[in-house]
Design an enzyme around this catalytic site. Structure first.
Site, PDB file in Angstrom:
ATOM      1  N   ASP A 123       0.393   5.336   1.127  1.00  8.55           N
ATOM      2  CA  ASP A 123      -0.555   6.193   1.842  1.00  8.55           C
ATOM      3  C   ASP A 123      -1.074   7.327   0.960  1.00  8.55           C
ATOM      4  OD1 ASP A 123      -0.620   4.956   4.330  1.00  8.55           O
ATOM      5  OD2 ASP A 123       1.239   5.931   4.970  1.00  8.55           O
ATOM      6  N   ARG A 136       8.684   7.390   6.241  1.00 12.48           N
ATOM      7  CA  ARG A 136       8.410   8.784   6.598  1.00 12.48           C
ATOM      8  C   ARG A 136       8.876   9.117   8.009  1.00 12.48           C
ATOM      9  NH1 ARG A 136       2.287   9.077   5.017  1.00 12.48           N
ATOM     10  NH2 ARG A 136       2.396  11.034   6.196  1.00 12.48           N
ATOM     11  N   ARG A 140       0.845  -1.185   0.000  1.00 11.15           N
ATOM     12  CA  ARG A 140       0.000   0.000   0.000  1.00 11.15           C
ATOM     13  C   ARG A 140       0.879   1.232   0.000  1.00 11.15           C
ATOM     14  NH1 ARG A 140      -3.626  -2.102   5.120  1.00 11.15           N
ATOM     15  NH2 ARG A 140      -4.142  -4.104   4.164  1.00 11.15           N
TER      16      ARG A 140
END
Lengths: 244, 244
Positions: free
Chosen positions: A52, A197, A50
């Site tokens: 974000d 991140r 995935r």
């Protein structure tokens, strides 16, 4: 039954991430809708992972299964004709029927762009984090080197459960610079949610002198999510490639 | 009375060009509105030249006159705080009170980007013309060399009146390539409306083999607007800089 592997580029700005969510526009949802129109039946598109909301991809990969008689090149052309202009299929190829985009992935490469200049940019605003204050890149490189290898990344995770397996292996990482753009590249066998991140957010603390490189090792060892830096915003992050 | 010169970067995608037009959102209009809020009175911002709807700028220049006691650096910071994220003031400096951004301009540099690859790109879609068919760059360079110098560019203009002065001087021009991006750069003392885009449109005809480089000279001499190629779309064009 055929299995087709897709390599997908997208500008994530307008999407709620990769994964289908009810009532929200997602990359997976849009690709699935376009493919269903081409194939004439619903189809599940399995991504390598995935991304974000707001995160981009140069080389996300995915697979789907179908019985179409069209060549993968024809399916790719039809898909690109239907997809919006911020999603592009860069490659479509027949692979072994058992191929799985997520489980067979050996390594992923993520890159985070920083725009280091006094004034913001009209052109990089969606693709790089604007950092007007000077950064100590050497110290950031020192810090980044400490996350390479196999570590428990619990402190850099969003894991809700301490028993979750948060051990991951970072195979290599580096910081490059071209003009005002700084690129932080991290390659690994797998990543926790928001891990890249949070690593970037922590490196920014080091670059600004609010943390020292040594602390990275301590943060890893402490298994305490409060110790790592904040999560850097999504718009500087690109999933560059997935290796099988 | 002070005169302040601005160097402005903008992503032209969402704007109806530089020049103020009633009821439309334009770069000049937005900059003027923000400046008026800072200065407390209406202000006219004179650009070096107009850019059309959808055209971008890395280094548009402009001037305005005011009696503010703030330094140009303070005005620039205040402007950048108010401006939307697709318009940025890159420089603000006090210049001689008689400075005029349009009349004092000695040379402008425009660049047009082509993205030459089989599939479109999610990231360059707003900043480069997508050209999936192969181009003969050598022939395009031959053609481009023929427009350098002082010529009557009537054939490449949108001039409505044959008596209008359509003689302009192109000081230099070149075609560069980096990866899949091709950059056509043209420098000149002045340009007619849509002239760069019609030059690029004509070069594309040459690159695709529909015209030969020799025809450029004939098109210039014929003074016939039907002979030049079509106007290339605006989104590949950047006003790079203005020299004084």
């Amino acid at each position: 039954m055929r299995t087709i592997k897709l390599t997908i580029e997208y500008d994530g700005t307008l999407y709620h991430g990769w994964q289908v969510q009810p009532g929200l526009v997602t990359i997976q949802g849009v690709v699935q809708d376009c493919l269903a129109r081409i194939l004439g039946h619903p189809v599940y598109v399995q991504g390598a992972g995935r991304t974000d909301a707001g995160v981009h991809a140069i080389g996300q990969t995915a697979h789907f299964r179908c019985e179409s008689k069209h060549s993968s090149a024809v399916i790719m052309r039809a898909l690109n004709a239907l997809l919006p202009d911020d999603i592009v299929i860069r490659q479509a190829e027949d692979v072994h029927p058992s191929f799985h985009a997520q489980f067979d992935a050996k390594e992923k490469e993520y890159r985070y762009y920083l725009l280091c200049q006094p004034e913001r940019s009209a052109f990089f605003r969606r693709y790089a984090l604007f950092v007007p204050t000077p950064l100590d890149l050497d110290q950031m490189r020192n810090a980044l080197a400490r996350i390479v290898g196999t570590h428990d990344f619990f402190s850099f995770s969003t894991a809700g459960d301490e028993r979750e397996n948060t051990v991951r292996t970072i195979t290599s990482a580096d910081i490059g610079q071209e003009g005002h753009l700084v690129a932080i590249t991290v390659r690994g066998e797998g990543f926790l949610h928001k891990m890249v991140r949070r690593i970037v957010g922590t490196l920014l603390e080091v670059g600004r002198g609010r943390m020292v490189a040594d602390q990275i090792t301590q943060i890893l060892q402490a298994r305490d999510k409060r110790l790592a830096g904040p999560s850097a915003p999504p718009h500087g992050l690109f999933l560059m490639s997935v290796r099988y």
